[in-house]
Write a protein that holds these residues in place. Structure first.
Motif, mmCIF file in Angstrom:
data_model
loop_
_atom_site.group_PDB
_atom_site.id
_atom_site.type_symbol
_atom_site.label_atom_id
_atom_site.label_comp_id
_atom_site.label_asym_id
_atom_site.label_seq_id
_atom_site.Cartn_x
_atom_site.Cartn_y
_atom_site.Cartn_z
ATOM 1 N N LEU A 155 0.835 -1.204 0.000
ATOM 2 C CA LEU A 155 0.000 0.000 0.000
ATOM 3 C C LEU A 155 0.866 1.250 0.000
ATOM 4 C CD1 LEU A 155 -2.701 1.480 0.247
ATOM 5 C CD2 LEU A 155 -2.600 1.113 2.722
ATOM 6 N N ALA A 156 1.930 1.242 0.809
ATOM 7 C CA ALA A 156 2.836 2.382 0.856
ATOM 8 C C ALA A 156 3.584 2.557 -0.463
ATOM 9 C CB ALA A 156 3.829 2.207 2.000
ATOM 10 N N VAL A 157 4.002 1.449 -1.069
ATOM 11 C CA VAL A 157 4.674 1.522 -2.370
ATOM 12 C C VAL A 157 3.731 2.120 -3.413
ATOM 13 C CG1 VAL A 157 5.651 0.160 -4.256
ATOM 14 C CG2 VAL A 157 6.236 -0.390 -1.888
ATOM 15 N N GLY A 158 2.496 1.652 -3.432
ATOM 16 C CA GLY A 158 1.523 2.184 -4.380
ATOM 17 C C GLY A 158 1.272 3.659 -4.168
ATOM 18 N N ASN A 159 1.196 4.084 -2.912
ATOM 19 C CA ASN A 159 0.996 5.495 -2.618
ATOM 20 C C ASN A 159 2.176 6.333 -3.113
ATOM 21 O OD1 ASN A 159 1.560 7.831 -0.383
ATOM 22 N ND2 ASN A 159 -0.623 7.576 -0.739
ATOM 23 N N GLY A 160 3.395 5.831 -2.902
ATOM 24 C CA GLY A 160 4.568 6.551 -3.389
ATOM 25 C C GLY A 160 4.575 6.690 -4.896
ATOM 26 N N PHE A 161 4.192 5.636 -5.593
ATOM 27 C CA PHE A 161 4.137 5.668 -7.056
ATOM 28 C C PHE A 161 3.096 6.683 -7.550
ATOM 29 C CE2 PHE A 161 5.791 1.128 -8.183
ATOM 30 C CZ PHE A 161 7.053 1.499 -7.750
ATOM 31 N N SER A 162 1.880 6.556 -7.052
ATOM 32 C CA SER A 162 0.780 7.353 -7.600
ATOM 33 C C SER A 162 0.919 8.829 -7.248
ATOM 34 C CB SER A 162 -0.564 6.804 -7.102
ATOM 35 O OG SER A 162 -0.643 6.854 -5.690
ATOM 36 N N ASN A 163 1.375 9.140 -6.056
ATOM 37 C CA ASN A 163 1.435 10.534 -5.622
ATOM 38 C C ASN A 163 2.382 11.353 -6.499
ATOM 39 O OD1 ASN A 163 0.971 12.787 -3.832
ATOM 40 N ND2 ASN A 163 2.963 12.369 -2.936
ATOM 41 N N VAL A 164 3.603 10.885 -6.648
ATOM 42 C CA VAL A 164 4.584 11.647 -7.427
ATOM 43 C C VAL A 164 4.210 11.682 -8.905
ATOM 44 C CG1 VAL A 164 6.993 11.764 -8.159
ATOM 45 C CG2 VAL A 164 6.439 11.192 -5.800
ATOM 46 N N SER A 165 3.745 10.562 -9.445
ATOM 47 C CA SER A 165 3.412 10.503 -10.868
ATOM 48 C C SER A 165 2.270 11.442 -11.218
ATOM 49 C CB SER A 165 3.049 9.067 -11.263
ATOM 50 O OG SER A 165 4.136 8.195 -11.034
ATOM 51 N N LEU A 166 1.244 11.474 -10.392
ATOM 52 C CA LEU A 166 0.121 12.370 -10.658
ATOM 53 C C LEU A 166 0.552 13.827 -10.569
ATOM 54 C CD1 LEU A 166 -2.774 10.555 -8.744
ATOM 55 C CD2 LEU A 166 -2.532 10.794 -11.216
ATOM 56 N N ASN A 167 1.375 14.162 -9.579
ATOM 57 C CA ASN A 167 1.840 15.546 -9.463
ATOM 58 C C ASN A 167 2.721 15.948 -10.633
ATOM 59 O OD1 ASN A 167 0.770 16.751 -7.006
ATOM 60 N ND2 ASN A 167 1.899 15.194 -5.887
ATOM 61 N N THR A 168 3.532 15.025 -11.123
ATOM 62 C CA THR A 168 4.371 15.331 -12.277
ATOM 63 C C THR A 168 3.519 15.585 -13.511
ATOM 64 O OG1 THR A 168 6.119 13.916 -11.373
ATOM 65 C CG2 THR A 168 6.294 14.525 -13.691
ATOM 66 N N LEU A 169 2.489 14.802 -13.696
ATOM 67 C CA LEU A 169 1.578 15.008 -14.834
ATOM 68 C C LEU A 169 0.878 16.357 -14.740
ATOM 69 C CD1 LEU A 169 0.044 11.425 -15.084
ATOM 70 C CD2 LEU A 169 1.555 12.517 -16.749
ATOM 71 N N VAL A 170 0.513 16.761 -13.536
ATOM 72 C CA VAL A 170 -0.101 18.078 -13.349
ATOM 73 C C VAL A 170 0.868 19.169 -13.764
ATOM 74 C CG1 VAL A 170 -0.929 19.726 -11.622
ATOM 75 C CG2 VAL A 170 -1.678 17.353 -11.542
ATOM 76 N N SER A 171 2.113 19.069 -13.320
ATOM 77 C CA SER A 171 3.108 20.081 -13.644
ATOM 78 C C SER A 171 3.327 20.186 -15.147
ATOM 79 C CB SER A 171 4.431 19.744 -12.942
ATOM 80 O OG SER A 171 5.406 20.718 -13.227
ATOM 81 N N LYS A 172 3.368 19.049 -15.839
ATOM 82 C CA LYS A 172 3.596 19.051 -17.281
ATOM 83 C C LYS A 172 2.383 19.548 -18.066
ATOM 84 C CE LYS A 172 7.196 15.519 -17.513
ATOM 85 N NZ LYS A 172 7.609 14.218 -18.097
ATOM 86 N N SER A 173 1.224 19.568 -17.429
ATOM 87 C CA SER A 173 0.026 20.022 -18.130
ATOM 88 C C SER A 173 -0.167 21.528 -18.034
ATOM 89 C CB SER A 173 -1.215 19.318 -17.558
ATOM 90 O OG SER A 173 -1.520 19.802 -16.265
ATOM 91 N N ALA A 174 0.675 22.213 -17.252
ATOM 92 C CA ALA A 174 0.514 23.648 -17.025
ATOM 93 C C ALA A 174 1.739 24.411 -17.504
ATOM 94 C CB ALA A 174 0.284 23.925 -15.539
#
Length: 426
Positions: free
Chosen positions: A339-358
């Motif tokens: 669960l912690a590994v999944g949280n680490g993966f999804s959190n950073v990846s989603l934030n990176t996608l947000v940054s690249k979309s703006a």
């Protein structure tokens, strides 16, 4: 000093600020549910208290993010840190549920600075290194949750209380709940002093807004299908995890007999895993597989583990005791690790996608929108989870949280290209 050295120093400073900020927040994770219960709160009221933080965070995150675009990152971060000192001091001095709620509301408003911290990182890192930079922020979060709950559990112990009563003036309330609160306030005060002397400004230019209101600019941003899909993802994942987190301490107390200290150690373990993933692996994995693949993997892990978590006591009865670890503890850790590994993966990846979309001028606003979606979900999640936990069945908030991961996978697969770039609008 070279430009690269200056950027590294700025990155280290923001890392330290976020780490210490989350350290103060994490100290109170194992304390808040039992603190509220001491005032007679039931599971629903506990959920409301936890949610109150996210209610004002929802309101203030886009405001602070946009203000940081217009007025600079530094002043927003300094004001929010000062407010956090006041909030956690009030929390420790509380003599009623009403004061607890007021303190949490103020703390949540100041917690809206996360979008500003993320935008700060976006200012000083090129797009190709964005995942690594945001991964360090994620690692700071993880480390804050490593040491925060552990410190909270340590400070709330009988030995710490006895020591503090002999050290502090008699007018200072010394309990298992007040001491962690005062420690959080003190840590935030140190954080503020560091930021005053070591945090440079990154916004040398201000964006041109052409007279548009903040509401109009936010609505224009949401018209982008890539960003709107990420907003939906942030909302759903925050809804699921906030429901789980708000009931986790009550769940472990009732099913495993864990108090504040043991829960602090368990949550510290989770934080260690998240910090290792986000600080040591996420950049290299993203370079190789792309943000979308990492995000989908993380969300899939969260689907399986959230759905399994409430059944860990039954699984534990099938496992042997290994040294000091009971079968129940082993089962809990076997579920919490992925669960912690999944949280680490999804959190950073989603934030990176947000940054690249703006665009560069919209980083604070974009992070503000998505973090606001997460905040309103965290306001709803604990309330709904508390009601379901108390009135229906203890396992429902966890299983429903797991099921919410499925539409996130769909959004990621349909709005983001395989390389990690947002799918352009037709």
């Amino acid at each position: 000093m070279t430009e690269q050295t200056g950027s590294n120093h700025a990155l280290a400073t923001v890392f330290a600020i976020v780490f210490v900020d989350l350290l103060g927040f994490g100290i109170l994770i194992p304390v808040i549910p039992l603190y509220a219960s001491a005032f007679g709160a039931n599971e629903l009221v506990v959920g409301l208290l936890i949610a109150s933080y996210s209610i004002t965070q929802f309101v203030f995150t886009p405001i602070l993010g946009r203000l940081s675009d217009e007025r600079g990152r530094r002043p927003v971060l300094l004001v929010s840190l000062f407010g956090s000192v006041l909030a956690w001091t009030m929390f420790g001095l509380a003599e009623s549920l009403a004061v607890l709620f007021l303190a949490r509301l103020l703390a949540g408003a100041m917690g809206g600075n996360i979008a500003t911290a993320q935008a700060y990182i976006a200012d000083i890192t090129p797009p190709e290194d964005r995942a690594k930079g945001l991964g360090l922020i994620g690692a700071a979060f993880g480390l804050g949750f490593v040491f925060g709950p552990a410190l909270g559990g340590l400070v709330s112990s009988d030995a710490a209380i006895a020591f503090s009563r002999g050290l502090l003036p008699t007018f200072v309330p010394v309990t298992q709940f007040s001491l962690p609160s005062f420690l959080a306030a003190g840590i935030c005060a140190v954080n503020l002093l560091v930021a005053v002397f070591a945090l440079p400004e990154t916004r040398s230019e201000r964006p041109t807004t052409e007279g548009k209101s903040r509401v109009e600019r936010l609505l224009n941003s949401l018209s982008d299908p890539a960003l709107s899909g990420l907003v939906v993802s942030f909302f759903l994942i925050s809804l699921a995890l906030s429901g789980m987190e708000s009931m986790f301490v009550l769940f472990t107390e009732q099913k495993f007999g864990y108090g504040t200290t043991m829960n602090g150690y368990v949550l510290a373990y989770v934080g260690i895993i998240i910090a290792i993933v986000q600080g040591g692996f996420i950049g290299r994995l993203t370079d190789r597989f792309g943000e979308r693949a990492i995000a989908v993997t993380g969300v899939s892990l969260e689907f399986v583990t959230l759905s399994t978590l409430p059944f860990s006591p039954a699984i534990g009865r099938l496992l042997p005791t290994v040294g000091p670890a009971s079968g129940g503890l082993l089962a809990l850790l076997l579920v919490l690790t992925p669960l912690a590994v999944g949280n680490g993966f999804s959190n950073v990846s989603l934030n990176t996608l947000v940054s690249k979309s703006a665009s560069d001028d919209e980083q604070g606003g974009a992070f503000g929108i998505t973090q606001s979606a997460g905040s309103i979900a965290r306001a709803i999640g604990p309330v709904v989870a508390g009601a379901l936990y108390a009135a229906v069945a203890y396992w429902i908030p966890f299983v429903l949280g797991g099921l919410l991961m499925l539409p996130i996978c769909y959004v990621l697969l349909t709005t983001v290209q395989a390389g990690g770039r947002p799918t352009p609008a037709d």
